[in-house]
Design a protein around this motif. Structure first.
Motif, mmCIF file in Angstrom:
data_model
loop_
_atom_site.group_PDB
_atom_site.id
_atom_site.type_symbol
_atom_site.label_atom_id
_atom_site.label_comp_id
_atom_site.label_asym_id
_atom_site.label_seq_id
_atom_site.Cartn_x
_atom_site.Cartn_y
_atom_site.Cartn_z
ATOM 1 N N GLY A 34 0.836 -1.195 0.000
ATOM 2 C CA GLY A 34 0.000 0.000 0.000
ATOM 3 C C GLY A 34 0.870 1.244 0.000
ATOM 4 N N GLU A 35 0.734 2.086 -1.015
ATOM 5 C CA GLU A 35 1.487 3.345 -1.075
ATOM 6 C C GLU A 35 0.606 4.470 -0.565
ATOM 7 N N VAL A 36 1.213 5.439 0.093
ATOM 8 C CA VAL A 36 0.457 6.517 0.728
ATOM 9 C C VAL A 36 -0.148 7.465 -0.298
ATOM 10 N N THR A 37 0.458 7.548 -1.486
ATOM 11 C CA THR A 37 -0.083 8.343 -2.584
ATOM 12 C C THR A 37 0.570 7.858 -3.871
ATOM 13 N N ARG A 38 0.077 8.309 -5.002
ATOM 14 C CA ARG A 38 0.693 7.978 -6.293
ATOM 15 C C ARG A 38 1.539 9.182 -6.707
ATOM 16 N N SER A 39 2.842 8.998 -6.841
ATOM 17 C CA SER A 39 3.720 10.114 -7.157
ATOM 18 C C SER A 39 4.960 9.659 -7.907
ATOM 19 N N THR A 75 8.494 17.683 -1.848
ATOM 20 C CA THR A 75 7.593 18.770 -2.231
ATOM 21 C C THR A 75 8.345 20.001 -2.724
ATOM 22 N N PHE A 76 7.595 20.829 -3.457
ATOM 23 C CA PHE A 76 8.137 22.078 -3.982
ATOM 24 C C PHE A 76 7.219 23.224 -3.596
ATOM 25 N N LEU A 77 7.808 24.393 -3.434
ATOM 26 C CA LEU A 77 7.026 25.585 -3.125
ATOM 27 C C LEU A 77 6.547 26.189 -4.439
ATOM 28 N N VAL A 78 5.247 26.296 -4.572
ATOM 29 C CA VAL A 78 4.646 26.835 -5.798
ATOM 30 C C VAL A 78 3.955 28.156 -5.471
ATOM 31 N N ALA A 79 4.311 29.203 -6.215
ATOM 32 C CA ALA A 79 3.713 30.529 -6.021
ATOM 33 C C ALA A 79 2.633 30.749 -7.067
ATOM 34 N N ARG A 80 1.613 31.481 -6.697
ATOM 35 C CA ARG A 80 0.541 31.755 -7.658
ATOM 36 C C ARG A 80 1.046 32.677 -8.772
ATOM 37 N N GLU A 81 1.868 33.631 -8.402
ATOM 38 C CA GLU A 81 2.416 34.566 -9.392
ATOM 39 C C GLU A 81 3.866 34.195 -9.706
ATOM 40 N N GLU A 82 4.297 34.517 -10.903
ATOM 41 C CA GLU A 82 5.688 34.248 -11.285
ATOM 42 C C GLU A 82 6.609 35.200 -10.536
ATOM 43 N N ILE A 83 7.671 34.669 -9.947
ATOM 44 C CA ILE A 83 8.615 35.476 -9.163
ATOM 45 C C ILE A 83 10.011 35.305 -9.751
ATOM 46 N N ALA A 84 10.599 36.382 -10.227
ATOM 47 C CA ALA A 84 11.912 36.318 -10.873
ATOM 48 C C ALA A 84 13.025 36.019 -9.866
ATOM 49 N N ASP A 85 13.037 36.763 -8.769
ATOM 50 C CA ASP A 85 14.082 36.579 -7.754
ATOM 51 C C ASP A 85 13.423 36.237 -6.420
ATOM 52 N N GLN A 112 2.406 24.037 -1.050
ATOM 53 C CA GLN A 112 3.450 23.015 -0.987
ATOM 54 C C GLN A 112 2.920 21.784 -1.716
ATOM 55 N N LEU A 113 3.552 21.430 -2.866
ATOM 56 C CA LEU A 113 3.020 20.364 -3.710
ATOM 57 C C LEU A 113 4.061 19.326 -4.095
ATOM 58 N N PHE A 114 3.581 18.096 -4.275
ATOM 59 C CA PHE A 114 4.406 17.034 -4.840
ATOM 60 C C PHE A 114 4.357 17.113 -6.362
ATOM 61 N N GLU A 115 5.255 16.374 -6.976
ATOM 62 C CA GLU A 115 5.214 16.194 -8.415
ATOM 63 C C GLU A 115 4.358 14.983 -8.752
ATOM 64 N N PRO A 116 3.742 14.925 -9.946
ATOM 65 C CA PRO A 116 3.909 15.873 -11.054
ATOM 66 C C PRO A 116 2.996 17.087 -10.981
ATOM 67 N N THR A 117 2.191 17.211 -9.905
ATOM 68 C CA THR A 117 1.232 18.317 -9.830
ATOM 69 C C THR A 117 1.914 19.679 -9.935
ATOM 70 N N ALA A 118 3.053 19.843 -9.262
ATOM 71 C CA ALA A 118 3.753 21.135 -9.299
ATOM 72 C C ALA A 118 4.127 21.520 -10.729
ATOM 73 N N LEU A 168 6.966 15.364 -19.636
ATOM 74 C CA LEU A 168 6.807 16.006 -18.329
ATOM 75 C C LEU A 168 7.310 15.087 -17.220
ATOM 76 N N ILE A 169 7.028 13.786 -17.357
ATOM 77 C CA ILE A 169 7.527 12.818 -16.380
ATOM 78 C C ILE A 169 9.051 12.865 -16.343
ATOM 79 N N ALA A 170 9.675 12.953 -17.516
ATOM 80 C CA ALA A 170 11.133 13.013 -17.603
ATOM 81 C C ALA A 170 11.672 14.253 -16.891
ATOM 82 N N THR A 171 10.976 15.373 -17.035
ATOM 83 C CA THR A 171 11.388 16.613 -16.369
ATOM 84 C C THR A 171 11.371 16.447 -14.856
ATOM 85 N N VAL A 172 10.314 15.816 -14.372
ATOM 86 C CA VAL A 172 10.169 15.598 -12.929
ATOM 87 C C VAL A 172 11.234 14.633 -12.420
#
Length: 332
Positions: free
Chosen positions: A36-41, A117-127, A190-196, A274-278
């Protein structure tokens, strides 16, 4: 002429029957293990590689994989005998042990060694800088779960009090977090891949940081089983661990595209590119464990993070809940 045709047809039919019987016998010889896996990722790539590349079959095992959303539900399935092996955060074994389980849960093979997990912002942030989270609405993970604890650990590391310096939302079920963000809840999530990466591709959000690179090595996702299962069927656990090590080698030695193709059957709705990128992103930050051994330094780091989050019921001895016997045999 007719005799030759009949003879050839008879030989063909006989050959097919032999092959069919052999295939049936091979199938019967495989031992079914319920996992049993806790999620599919994609974070769990080595597990899927071990299945699709036949590494478990080479060891005589047939893996019956199910996804049980949430660490608490996964552990309930393991304790009740619904599954033989759980793939879940190792903090769950600490919670169960602290409650005085008669049949302790043992961590025997590590799959991932960083936060995924990765931090995902709603707006694009350059720096991007972490202080940008101050005063924001942050859509976090479930309280007491490893993603949330690692997230809070990283925020504190950058001088941010998650309880005082931002609006922290963590009452949304794990399966609905991405949907909540997509519908407009939160400035950061805070999201897992591939959702991020999917969100980034669709313009819903933008990846600005990795919690994995910030929190250091820890036994983030581990295969575990009841102590009684390890003692009653050690051969199966060793075979399972050996297949896993083959998959771990494949994930780091094969090309990113080969790994993506290997696990694509488990992510049919996601493009291979996309899978390859992740996979490349996780491989670069060494999120996939390179061997099944959960070492003591990682175990202590895990408990430090839990303690920092106020979720550590009591400190657990490494040798009490971790069994590296099988992993060590596989590496010999």
């Amino acid at each position: 002429m007719k005799k030759r045709v009949k003879s050839s047809l008879l030989i063909f039919i006989t050959s097919m029957m032999v092959l069919f019987i052999a295939a049936c016998n091979d199938s019967e010889e495989l031992q079914t293990v319920k996992v049993g896996e806790v999620t599919r990722s994609i974070f769990y790539a080595p597990q899927y590689v071990a299945i699709t590349q036949g590494f478990f079959e080479e060891e005589g095992l047939n893996i019956e994989l199910s996804t049980v959303a949430g660490g608490d539900k996964t552990m309930t399935a393991l304790l009740s005998g619904g599954i033989d092996i759980a793939l879940v955060g190792s903090e769950t074994s600490i919670y169960v042990s602290a409650q005085g389980a008669n049949d302790p849960i043992k961590n025997f093979a590590q799959l991932t060694q960083t936060d995924g997990t990765f931090l995902v912002a709603r707006e694009e942030i350059a720096d991007f800088s972490w202080d940008m989270l101050e005063g924001s609405t942050f859509l976090g993970q479930r309280k007491g779960g490893m993603p949330q604890m690692a997230g809070e650990f990283v925020l504190k590391k950058h001088g941010i009090d998650p309880q005082a310096d931002l609006e922290l939302i963590q009452n949304i079920d794990f399966a609905n977090i991405s949907t909540a963000f997509a519908s407009g809840t939160g400035d950061f999530v805070q999201l897992f891949e591939p959702t991020a990466s999917v969100f980034e591709e669709e313009g819903i959000g933008h990846i600005v940081a990795s919690f994995g690179t910030e929190s250091g090595h820890l036994p983030y996702t581990v295969f575990m089983a009841k102590d009684s299962f390890l003692k009653e069927d050690p051969e199966t656990i060793e075979k399972f661990t050996r297949a896993l090590k083959k998959a771990q080698d494949f994930v780091y030695e094969a090309s990113v595209s080969e790994v993506a193709e290997a696990i694509h059957p488990y992510f049919e709705d996601t493009e291979v590119e996309l899978i390859a990128t992740v996979v490349e992103r996780y491989r670069e930050q060494e999120s996939f464990a390179k061997d099944p051994i959960l070492d003591e330094e990682e175990w202590n780091n895990l408990q430090d993070i839990m303690d920092e989050a106020g979720e550590l019921p009591k400190r657990m001895d490494y040798n009490e809940l971790v069994d590296t016997t099988f992993a060590e045999k596989v590496l010999e």
